[in-house]
Enzyme design. Sequence first.
Site, PDB file in Angstrom:
ATOM      1  N   HIS A  86       2.138   2.615  -6.816  1.00  0.00           N
ATOM      2  CA  HIS A  86       1.548   1.683  -5.860  1.00  0.00           C
ATOM      3  C   HIS A  86       0.390   0.942  -6.540  1.00  0.00           C
ATOM      4  O   HIS A  86      -0.577   1.565  -6.969  1.00  0.00           O
ATOM      5  CB  HIS A  86       1.047   2.481  -4.658  1.00  0.00           C
ATOM      6  N   ALA A  87       0.495  -0.374  -6.658  1.00  0.00           N
ATOM      7  CA  ALA A  87      -0.474  -1.135  -7.445  1.00  0.00           C
ATOM      8  C   ALA A  87      -1.886  -1.019  -6.872  1.00  0.00           C
ATOM      9  O   ALA A  87      -2.078  -1.072  -5.668  1.00  0.00           O
ATOM     10  CB  ALA A  87      -0.071  -2.604  -7.493  1.00  0.00           C
ATOM     11  N   HIS A 139      -3.161 -10.791  -7.309  1.00  0.00           N
ATOM     12  CA  HIS A 139      -3.865 -10.108  -6.232  1.00  0.00           C
ATOM     13  C   HIS A 139      -4.797  -9.029  -6.781  1.00  0.00           C
ATOM     14  O   HIS A 139      -5.978  -8.971  -6.429  1.00  0.00           O
ATOM     15  CB  HIS A 139      -2.853  -9.482  -5.262  1.00  0.00           C
ATOM     16  N   GLU A 140      -4.286  -8.167  -7.638  1.00  0.00           N
ATOM     17  CA  GLU A 140      -5.106  -7.068  -8.170  1.00  0.00           C
ATOM     18  C   GLU A 140      -6.260  -7.609  -9.011  1.00  0.00           C
ATOM     19  O   GLU A 140      -7.372  -7.088  -8.956  1.00  0.00           O
ATOM     20  CB  GLU A 140      -4.246  -6.102  -8.998  1.00  0.00           C
ATOM     21  N   HIS A 176      -9.269  -8.496  -7.052  1.00  0.00           N
ATOM     22  CA  HIS A 176     -10.186  -7.370  -6.820  1.00  0.00           C
ATOM     23  C   HIS A 176     -11.123  -7.203  -8.011  1.00  0.00           C
ATOM     24  O   HIS A 176     -12.329  -7.061  -7.862  1.00  0.00           O
ATOM     25  CB  HIS A 176      -9.396  -6.064  -6.658  1.00  0.00           C
ATOM     26  N   GLU A 214      -9.226  -8.165  -0.103  1.00  0.00           N
ATOM     27  CA  GLU A 214      -7.787  -8.351  -0.232  1.00  0.00           C
ATOM     28  C   GLU A 214      -7.388  -9.828  -0.305  1.00  0.00           C
ATOM     29  O   GLU A 214      -6.326 -10.160  -0.808  1.00  0.00           O
ATOM     30  CB  GLU A 214      -7.063  -7.685   0.948  1.00  0.00           C
ATOM     31  N   HIS A 218      -0.138   3.822   3.163  1.00  0.00           N
ATOM     32  CA  HIS A 218      -1.511   3.782   3.674  1.00  0.00           C
ATOM     33  C   HIS A 218      -1.799   4.816   4.751  1.00  0.00           C
ATOM     34  O   HIS A 218      -2.949   5.109   5.020  1.00  0.00           O
ATOM     35  CB  HIS A 218      -1.817   2.381   4.199  1.00  0.00           C
ATOM     36  N   TYR A 245      -5.573  -6.035   5.554  1.00  0.00           N
ATOM     37  CA  TYR A 245      -4.494  -6.849   5.002  1.00  0.00           C
ATOM     38  C   TYR A 245      -4.120  -7.974   5.960  1.00  0.00           C
ATOM     39  O   TYR A 245      -3.746  -9.064   5.542  1.00  0.00           O
ATOM     40  CB  TYR A 245      -3.274  -5.977   4.679  1.00  0.00           C
TER      41      TYR A 245
HETATM   42 ZN    ZN Z   1      -5.536  -5.242  -2.690  1.00  0.00          ZN
END
Ligand code: ZN
Length: 611
Positions: free
Chosen positions: A352-353, A382-383, A386, A410, A510, A520
């Site tokens: 899970h990324a 996306h990552e 962060h 996010e 989650h 999200y």
């Molecule tokens: Zn994220």
Amino acid sequence: MYSKHLLALALAAIVAGSALIARAQTAPPAASPSGATAAEARQFLEDANRELLRLWIGASRAGWVQGTYITPDTEAMAAQANEAAVNAGTRYAKEARRFDGVTLPPQDRRQMDVLKNSLTMSAPPIPEEAEAMTRLVASMESTYGSGKYCPDNVTGDACLDIEEITKIMAESRNPERLRDVWEGWHTISVPLKKDYAAFVTLSNKGAAALGYPDTGAMWRGKYDMPPDAFARDLDRLWEQLRPLYLSLHTYVRSRLHEKYGAAVPERGPIPAHLLGNLWQQDWTNIYDVVAPAGVPPAFSLTDRLVARKMEPVEMVKVGERFFTSLGFEPLPKTFWDRSMFTKPRDREVVCHASAWDIDAVDDVRIRMCIDVNDEDFTTIHHELGHNFYQRAYGTLPMILRDSANDGFHEAVGDTLALSVTPEYLVKIGLLESAPDASADMGLLLKSALERLAFLPFGLLVDQWRWQVFSGKIAPSDYNRAWWDLKLRYQGVAPASARGDAFFDPGAKYHVPANTPYSRYFLARILQFQFHRALAREAGCTTPLHRCSIYGSRQAGQRLKAMLEMGASKPWPDALEALTGERQMDAGAMADYFAPLKTWLDEQNRGKPSGW
Ligand SMILES: [Zn+2]
């Protein structure tokens, strides 16, 4: 993608989210009832910042090792480090209340408020129970992470892990096969049900010790507004977009009916196993089934990446280049040395990324099992969002090293993903020439299958948990209530009745990992609002869906201004710094998809809508 991230569990526990419940605060009395002084408050904050940073680093390192090398030992070590961090966070959150009546400089007051509202879970007061709770969380996450479906009870190579099942869900068009692996994956969570119920009880004890009615109220309390007002705000945003979702649902259902016949009813919910995703939160994978007829096929980014023999690390480099084009510093060497980009062959890992910020300054990393496809290309952006956020606020006091609210964290990477337009791909050499405007409807539909289809799911996960934590949904009703919400918001249903023995919510990462989910949903709304503002800044004159901010230093400046604020101000201030607006607005998303809505409604003429 939206679901594929989370900061480390410990991070979530220590500093996640912003704070400041906007419960009307009366003017502070000259002296606090506790007799505490502003100087003591300063000392307290200094201690808290130092200690939380120390524990943060320990928990992050242990969590990193656990997730990249799952064994009973790493699990125990991560649980221990996490427990220490959660306990300290809980202690500071409680102690911060001692300074409630003390007049403090605004920056210290803000830190107190963030601290008080920072917990995702709070340790119960009895040490044995606190330990039991963190052990449950670590073991639930590992059970999920190493979950496998073994068809026909065959062990070994025949067993399917989440990666393989995800691939089958995406690619197979055989309804029996899809149903089999969908049901198979949902067996892994059955043993989690008892643990989850025990966790809910313990976690509520912790929340009660902090003065919250339950854990769900604690989660809703961190949005710079009263918990109930937050719940209402989510409803308001969803109402702005529900008509658009209905149009998409109607269209997709009728195309699936054409393909699968009676298995998909002409009216009524869509069967859960036919939408290309285990949780029906992203329908991109069935694009080929629902693609508009008579419209030129949208180009396939996956095909381009594969044709170019792009390596996972190169995909990450492309993502980094987007950020540097906006004026951000390149990632440090340690990022490239220490990140996990591909799935190791010889051990269990959490695929899970996720994005990590080990030292809370510059030791940022991502952990992913990258496949060369367009979904992971987006997830990388996306990552990295962060990671760049984490670096931007790395100079603030530890307590404030967080996003304005957890939706902001996010949203940042997803905002940039909206700029991955055909024109952008031409600029970076992945595409020879951009398709003309006639391809727009295909691209917009694809985007809606990802971003719009997600919204009802993004809303219902915490609708379910809020009611579980409050006791409104009892353990015996866990599964029934889950499917009631799935039906109501998403308009999907399982192929056959699911008994109470199942624990289908636990088949979503989650839930066992106890990561709040509303973020999200917010992120999805905010990313379009951010994109609209940055497009303006970049001087785009095209419709929103054709605008890329790639290369715009001016847009980068604006983005950076917000990122550097971290959690130092209530989120409406941060929103204003980027967009000039103080309220979340789903109107930007509606604008973005307006041409698609018109087109969908034409296709849907005469067809039943809703379920
Ligand atoms: Zn994220």
